[in-house]
Scaffold this motif. Structure first.
Motif, PDB file in Angstrom:
ATOM      1  N   ILE A  14       0.939  -1.085   0.132  1.00 15.44           N
ATOM      2  CA  ILE A  14       0.023  -0.088  -0.129  1.00 15.44           C
ATOM      3  C   ILE A  14       0.782   1.339   0.270  1.00 15.44           C
ATOM      4  O   ILE A  14       0.798   2.172  -0.844  1.00 15.44           O
ATOM      5  CB  ILE A  14      -1.130  -0.091   1.389  1.00 15.44           C
ATOM      6  N   ASP A  15       1.892   1.244   1.008  1.00 12.48           N
ATOM      7  CA  ASP A  15       2.794   2.208   1.090  1.00 12.48           C
ATOM      8  C   ASP A  15       3.600   2.617  -0.422  1.00 12.48           C
ATOM      9  O   ASP A  15       3.558   3.717  -0.873  1.00 12.48           O
ATOM     10  CB  ASP A  15       4.065   2.019   1.965  1.00 12.48           C
ATOM     11  N   GLY A  16       3.888   1.562  -1.160  1.00 11.21           N
ATOM     12  CA  GLY A  16       4.513   1.795  -2.422  1.00 11.21           C
ATOM     13  C   GLY A  16       3.739   2.217  -3.302  1.00 11.21           C
ATOM     14  O   GLY A  16       4.101   3.092  -4.212  1.00 11.21           O
ATOM     15  N   VAL A  17       2.464   1.908  -3.637  1.00 13.39           N
ATOM     16  CA  VAL A  17       1.417   2.060  -4.457  1.00 13.39           C
ATOM     17  C   VAL A  17       1.083   3.554  -4.351  1.00 13.39           C
ATOM     18  O   VAL A  17       1.113   4.421  -5.327  1.00 13.39           O
ATOM     19  CB  VAL A  17       0.088   1.194  -4.392  1.00 13.39           C
ATOM     20  N   VAL A  18       0.830   3.868  -2.948  1.00 11.85           N
ATOM     21  CA  VAL A  18       0.487   5.398  -2.688  1.00 11.85           C
ATOM     22  C   VAL A  18       1.640   6.375  -3.116  1.00 11.85           C
ATOM     23  O   VAL A  18       1.387   7.311  -3.437  1.00 11.85           O
ATOM     24  CB  VAL A  18       0.029   5.439  -1.082  1.00 11.85           C
ATOM     25  N   ARG A  19       2.841   5.827  -2.556  1.00 11.92           N
ATOM     26  CA  ARG A  19       4.029   6.649  -3.130  1.00 11.92           C
ATOM     27  C   ARG A  19       4.168   6.751  -4.576  1.00 11.92           C
ATOM     28  O   ARG A  19       4.561   7.671  -5.148  1.00 11.92           O
ATOM     29  CB  ARG A  19       5.152   6.073  -2.553  1.00 11.92           C
ATOM     30  N   GLY A  20       3.808   5.593  -5.221  1.00 11.83           N
ATOM     31  CA  GLY A  20       3.869   5.715  -6.679  1.00 11.83           C
ATOM     32  C   GLY A  20       2.844   6.703  -7.192  1.00 11.83           C
ATOM     33  O   GLY A  20       3.029   7.544  -8.373  1.00 11.83           O
ATOM     34  N   ILE A  21       1.643   6.944  -6.539  1.00 11.39           N
ATOM     35  CA  ILE A  21       0.787   7.800  -7.271  1.00 11.39           C
ATOM     36  C   ILE A  21       0.980   9.102  -6.949  1.00 11.39           C
ATOM     37  O   ILE A  21       0.574  10.124  -7.573  1.00 11.39           O
ATOM     38  CB  ILE A  21      -0.678   7.298  -6.546  1.00 11.39           C
ATOM     39  N   LEU A  22       1.301   9.596  -5.636  1.00 16.58           N
ATOM     40  CA  LEU A  22       1.605  10.852  -5.255  1.00 16.58           C
ATOM     41  C   LEU A  22       2.606  11.560  -5.890  1.00 16.58           C
ATOM     42  O   LEU A  22       3.726  10.651  -6.282  1.00 16.58           O
ATOM     43  CB  LEU A  22       2.096  10.776  -3.650  1.00 16.58           C
ATOM     44  N   PRO A  23       2.848  12.880  -6.172  1.00 13.62           N
ATOM     45  CA  PRO A  23       3.698  13.405  -6.601  1.00 13.62           C
ATOM     46  C   PRO A  23       5.148  13.483  -6.007  1.00 13.62           C
ATOM     47  O   PRO A  23       5.062  13.216  -4.729  1.00 13.62           O
ATOM     48  CB  PRO A  23       3.298  14.968  -7.170  1.00 13.62           C
ATOM     49  N   ARG A  24       6.236  13.575  -6.765  1.00 14.11           N
ATOM     50  CA  ARG A  24       7.570  13.250  -5.885  1.00 14.11           C
ATOM     51  C   ARG A  24       7.687  14.250  -4.727  1.00 14.11           C
ATOM     52  O   ARG A  24       7.984  13.890  -3.547  1.00 14.11           O
ATOM     53  CB  ARG A  24       8.506  13.382  -6.654  1.00 14.11           C
ATOM     54  N   GLY A  25       7.169  15.349  -4.788  1.00  9.24           N
ATOM     55  CA  GLY A  25       7.682  16.551  -4.089  1.00  9.24           C
ATOM     56  C   GLY A  25       6.664  16.219  -2.642  1.00  9.24           C
ATOM     57  O   GLY A  25       6.959  16.541  -1.691  1.00  9.24           O
ATOM     58  N   ALA A  26       5.605  15.576  -2.954  1.00 17.68           N
ATOM     59  CA  ALA A  26       4.753  15.414  -1.583  1.00 17.68           C
ATOM     60  C   ALA A  26       5.049  14.306  -0.642  1.00 17.68           C
ATOM     61  O   ALA A  26       4.547  14.133   0.358  1.00 17.68           O
ATOM     62  CB  ALA A  26       3.147  15.154  -2.076  1.00 17.68           C
ATOM     63  N   HIS A  27       6.058  13.477  -1.117  1.00 15.28           N
ATOM     64  CA  HIS A  27       6.437  12.523  -0.364  1.00 15.28           C
ATOM     65  C   HIS A  27       6.693  12.656   1.059  1.00 15.28           C
ATOM     66  O   HIS A  27       6.417  12.237   2.070  1.00 15.28           O
ATOM     67  CB  HIS A  27       7.784  11.581  -0.914  1.00 15.28           C
ATOM     68  N   GLU A  28       7.748  13.656   1.255  1.00  6.50           N
ATOM     69  CA  GLU A  28       8.151  14.030   2.578  1.00  6.50           C
ATOM     70  C   GLU A  28       7.072  14.609   3.658  1.00  6.50           C
ATOM     71  O   GLU A  28       7.296  13.993   4.528  1.00  6.50           O
ATOM     72  CB  GLU A  28       9.370  14.970   2.647  1.00  6.50           C
ATOM     73  N   GLU A  29       6.185  15.529   2.837  1.00  6.79           N
ATOM     74  CA  GLU A  29       5.382  16.231   3.873  1.00  6.79           C
ATOM     75  C   GLU A  29       4.084  15.082   4.261  1.00  6.79           C
ATOM     76  O   GLU A  29       3.714  14.887   5.417  1.00  6.79           O
ATOM     77  CB  GLU A  29       4.549  17.174   3.214  1.00  6.79           C
ATOM     78  N   LEU A  30       3.732  14.161   3.343  1.00  8.27           N
ATOM     79  CA  LEU A  30       2.809  13.193   3.437  1.00  8.27           C
ATOM     80  C   LEU A  30       3.396  11.804   4.214  1.00  8.27           C
ATOM     81  O   LEU A  30       2.447  10.993   4.289  1.00  8.27           O
ATOM     82  CB  LEU A  30       2.036  12.955   2.270  1.00  8.27           C
ATOM     83  N   ALA A  31       4.556  11.832   4.248  1.00  9.65           N
ATOM     84  CA  ALA A  31       5.045  10.268   4.676  1.00  9.65           C
ATOM     85  C   ALA A  31       4.504   9.707   5.800  1.00  9.65           C
ATOM     86  O   ALA A  31       4.017   8.576   5.776  1.00  9.65           O
ATOM     87  CB  ALA A  31       6.648  10.453   5.031  1.00  9.65           C
TER      88      ALA A  31
END
Lengths: 300, 321
Positions: free
Chosen positions: A143-160
């Motif tokens: 799930i984590d991998g799929v959501v990370r794939g869907i989110l834009p790269r810049g948002a990874h850190e804030e939404l982690a």
């Protein structure tokens, strides 16, 4: 309170040193994590208080160590003891919120499936069965991998942190749902429910006001055991680099950071966060094991 | 029998379609595949041609159908980062993961079953208590920490064993193996032990619980009453009856070994499929992620199907309904 002091649970608790120690350690770690800014000797994320000249200092008792840094410092000169305090804060936050999320979903699904029955029950339990055949840690990782794939790269850190909570929460709901469904099936046929139905109460009211309180006992036991698991999964995902980012590290992230320095002899950056994680998980696990046995009269 | 298997098969296909849908959705939501495959100097016409060639102008349903069709034939397209066919990348790393998983499963069984039997037979000896405490700690320890501590002790401090990679590998008819060279075997020890610890503690507890259950049964008491030697009762009767449920549960655990291999491979930089998947998540390499997702889904579906059918074959009561 008097009733509690007189209960079997309390008696059992008082006569098991292991359980009392676990409870004390768990409580201590919770408090310390909660009040990390007040307890920690340094604020590891305040750039002004970090000095690169202090980087990679060994623990206080080793040669070259200083009393100012009990567990030594990391590559950026941050006090390892302080980062552990702040780190366990995030580990516990993710653990708690993900278990609460799993509990909300699981209890709701379990109540609906158990009370309504029929095709809805069949479909929900089929989904639960299928998910249960995958290990929770794999589900969370996917799930984590799929959501990370869907989110834009810049948002990874804030939404982690949010992504982690959702991923772990979604991988844990099944246990709750199955248990609650089982108890609901039993409760549904009891007379008080029948009486409520006869007086014409709406189903939602019956389910939430009358059945829910009667199925919550085992839920709390599962929640305790799941909390330890959730902390492990969070740490594992963070260690794999797909969890909490290094800007506000959890215990798992700290271990990942320290792992790079293992071979150059700076073992303390990894080992102390690792030990903190083990102590926390063991204490919560012992507590959960005990609670399960103590609340289950069959095992006495 | 036929209907039972047919229903289970249908269900397995349903699960695979659902996993396929998730994998397919990844492609739809993440970026533009054309952008991912071309550079800045690609002309607009070339881009259009590529788009047509990839079938991106078709409807979503046609694309999904094509995706499933390709996936069934093991074709997942090219990796965005490594620019090579995904099936090739996975196949290269397949043997590494299988060898690691198989060796650690064997290790877990060979150590776990005797330990479980011992703790059940000699419940109150101090060694049994030590085993049980150890197994509780083993269950609580996160896999990656076990790996790190092993590296610290045997790799960094004692410098006995290598801590990353697979060592020298030999190619045997397209299958690379590390089991035939000394460096390959040495490299395998730490990762295999790390992966085995959790499974082992699990097996110890399972075997112990099942064995205690069986030892309480009437036919065991009767066997003792008949004057059979304790050895014959314990191993001839009790252990044999313990192993049936144990084998099915362990069968179900195969999937979790492959799942935990992801973590072990990351700790030891073991060049297997799990490491490939973690890198794919880091780099948002969708084709690799999708392929791994489908592969893991397939593995679990097959394991569950086999176990279901085995249950059906072993337990005649299931055939009644």
């Amino acid at each position: 309170m008097a009733r509690f002091l007189d209960s079997d649970l309390w008696w059992d608790f008082k006569h098991s040193p292991l359980v009392m120690t676990s409870a004390a350690i768990t409580a201590l770690m919770f408090l310390v994590a909660l009040f990390a800014p007040q307890v920690a000797p340094y604020d590891p994320f305040d750039m002004a208080s970090i000095d690169l000249l202090d980087a990679l200092r060994p623990p206080a008792w080793a040669e070259g160590g200083s009393v100012a840094y009990l567990f030594g410092t990391d590559d950026q000169g941050r006090d390892v003891f302080s980062t552990i305090l702040y780190g366990s804060r995030i580990s516990l936050l993710v653990g708690f919120l993900s278990v609460i999320m799993a509990m909300l979903i699981g209890v709701l699904v379990g109540l609906i499936a158990g009370y309504k029955g029929g095709w809805l029950d069949a479909v929900l339990m089929r989904i639960a069965d299928i998910q249960l055949s995958f290990p929770a840690i794999l589900v969370a990782l996917l799930i984590d991998g799929v959501v990370r794939g869907i989110l834009p790269r810049g948002a990874h850190e804030e939404l982690a942190v949010l992504v982690l909570i959702v991923a772990i929460g979604l991988s844990f709901w099944v246990q709750f749902a199955r248990t609650v469904r089982g108890s609901t099936l039993v409760e549904r046929t009891k007379e008080y429910v029948l009486a409520a139905q006869v007086t014409g109460l709406p189903d939602t009211l019956i389910v939430f006001r009358h059945i829910l309180p009667n199925v919550m006992g085992p839920v709390l036991v599962i929640a305790t055991i799941q909390l330890a698991l959730a902390i492990i999964i969070e740490a594992t995902l963070s260690f794999l680099g797909v969890g909490v980012p290094p800007t506000s590290p959890s215990l798992g992230t700290l271990i990942r950071i320290g792992n790079d320095y293992l071979f150059s002899g700076e073992w303390w950056i990894t080992v102390f966060p690792g030990l903190a994680l083990i102590v926390l998980v063991l204490a919560v696990n012992f507590l959960g094991d005990w609670l399960r046995d103590a609340l289950n009269p069959k095992l006495r | 029998m036929f209907f039972f298997i047919a229903r289970r098969l249908l269900q397995a296909v349903g699960v695979m379609l659902a996993v396929g849908l998730i994998a397919f959705a990844l492609f739809q939501f993440v970026g533009d595949p054309v952008n991912n495959m071309t550079g800045q100097d690609t002309s607009l016409a070339e881009r259009e041609a590529l788009k047509e060639e990839l079938g991106l102008n078709d409807s979503v349903f046609v694309q999904f159908g094509r995706f499933i069709g390709n996936a069934a034939r093991g074709n997942f397209g090219h990796s965005y980062r490594q620019r090579r066919p995904v099936d090739e990348l996975i196949w290269e790393r397949f043997s590494a993961t299988i060898e690691l998983s198989a060796v650690s499963a064997l290790l877990a069984l060979l150590i776990g079953i005797p330990m479980g039997v011992y703790t059940a037979l000699k419940r109150h000896s101090w060694l049994s208590r030590a085993f049980m405490t150890l197994s509780l700690i083993g269950v609580s320890l996160p896999t990656f920490l076990i790996g790190i501590f092993l590296i610290l002790i045997f790799g960094v401090t004692l410098n006995w064993l290598p801590t990353f990679g697979r060592g020298e590998v030999v190619d045997v008819g397209g299958w690379t193996t590390g089991l035939l060279t000394l460096s390959g075997i040495k490299s395998l020890i730490l990762p295999a032990v790390t992966l085995a610890v959790f499974q082992m503690t699990f097996i110890v507890r399972l075997v112990r619980a099942e064995m205690l259950e069986v030892l309480r049964a009437d036919y065991i008491k009767f066997a003792h009453a008949r004057g059979l030697a304790a050895r014959a009762v314990n191993f001839g009767h009790a252990l044999k009856n313990t192993l049936v449920p144990v084998i099915t549960v362990i069968g179900l655990q195969i999937g979790s070994i492959v799942a935990f291999a992801i973590i072990t491979e990351s700790v030891f930089q073991w060049p297997g499929m799990g490491l490939l998947f973690i890198h794919a998540i880091h780099e948002v390499d969708i084709p690799v992620m999708a392929a791994y997702l489908m592969l893991i889904g397939l593995l679990f579906v097959i394991i569950n199907l086999v176990v279901d059918i085995l249950y059906y074959a072993i337990d005649p009561r299931l055939r009644l309904s």
